[in-house]
Design an enzyme around this catalytic site. Structure first.
Site, short mmCIF file in Angstrom:
data_model
loop_
_atom_site.label_atom_id
_atom_site.label_comp_id
_atom_site.label_asym_id
_atom_site.label_seq_id
_atom_site.Cartn_x
_atom_site.Cartn_y
_atom_site.Cartn_z
N ASP A 130 0.85 -1.17 0.00
CA ASP A 130 0.00 0.00 0.00
C ASP A 130 0.90 1.23 0.00
O ASP A 130 1.95 1.25 0.66
CB ASP A 130 -0.89 0.02 1.24
N ASP B 84 -15.53 -5.82 0.44
CA ASP B 84 -15.11 -5.76 1.84
C ASP B 84 -16.33 -6.00 2.71
O ASP B 84 -17.34 -5.30 2.58
CB ASP B 84 -14.50 -4.39 2.14
#
Length: 244
Positions: free
Chosen positions: A7, A129
């Protein structure tokens, strides 16, 4: 398949705890050096998340993403703040082999379904998610801050007819925790939707977790924090779950 992930915020390698920008760990690593190491150890796919772009599309790290992808020989999927077709095109133009789309797929499934048909099933991966509440796989959006009021199965019904092939599912309660992946979840999904290539994400801490996921029916596992913390390396992970 093992899919190493990093990330990025402002060009730096970071990890968030359960998606919270206020709970950020920064690693003193050069992103390209890290990605090349993963590639050299045998990774065939890499997963990049532009957290600046996720927060604000105008802040997308386009130049960095292009530089990273151009320097790599393996395939790369990229996510972070796709809110329009222009965002999708921008990430493809950066060299992404596959673009990961999250909240928009939940909020505007008709639109993203059209993109699946237009760009092809291998160009897009849904990022779903979920919070599991009383057995219900409830989808979260907007950086996991909002419950969409939609069950995963309901969304799948809309996308399967559009040719959905790739989906990345994160059990939010496991993300960044190193408590192990939710293997039961991926077993359920792979059995219910065998034509979808499911990518697992969240909680991987050990090679035993890799072995458990290998037998879950998922097609791959995203591994981020455990690699950054050197709990094991990519080569060892691939020995547990060879690329196919």
């Amino acid at each position: 398949m093992i899919i190493p992930a990093i990330d990025l915020i402002d060009g730096q390698v970071v990890r968030l705890y359960q998606g919270d920008y206020q709970q950020k760990t920064q690693f003193a690593l050069d992103p390209l050096t890290q990605l090349l190491s993963y590639q050299e150890q045998g990774a065939q796919w890499l997963h990049l998340v532009d957290l600046d772009g996720a927060k604000q599309p105008l802040a997308r790290q386009t130049q960095l993403l292009t530089q990273l992808i151009t320097a790599l020989d393996c395939q790369v999927q990229v996510g972070g703040g796709v809110r329009s077709e222009q965002d999708l095109q921008t990430l493809l133009e950066c060299g992404s082999d596959r673009v990961v789309i999250g909240s928009l797929a939940v909020k505007q499934p008709q639109l993203v379904g059209q993109w699946l048909e237009r760009y092809g099933q291998d160009a897009i991966c849904l990022a779903l998610d979920i919070n599991i509440i009383n057995g219900v796989k409830s989808l979260a959006v907007s950086g996991w801050q909002q419950d969409a009021g939609v069950a995963l199965e309901s969304l799948m019904d809309q996308f399967l007819s559009r040719g959905l092939k790739h989906a990345l599912v994160t059990d939010i309660s496991r993300d960044g925790t190193l408590k192990g992946p939710n293997v039961d979840l991926y077993q359920q999904l792979s059995q219910a939707y065998p034509h979808v290539c499911w990518q697992g994400s969240g909680g991987v801490a050990s090679l035993d977790d890799i072995k458990a996921m290998r037998d879950s029916g998922a097609s791959g596992i995203i591994v981020g924090k455990a690699l950054l913390e050197q709990r094991f390396n990519v080569k060892e992970a691939i020995q547990c779950w060879p690329n196919v």
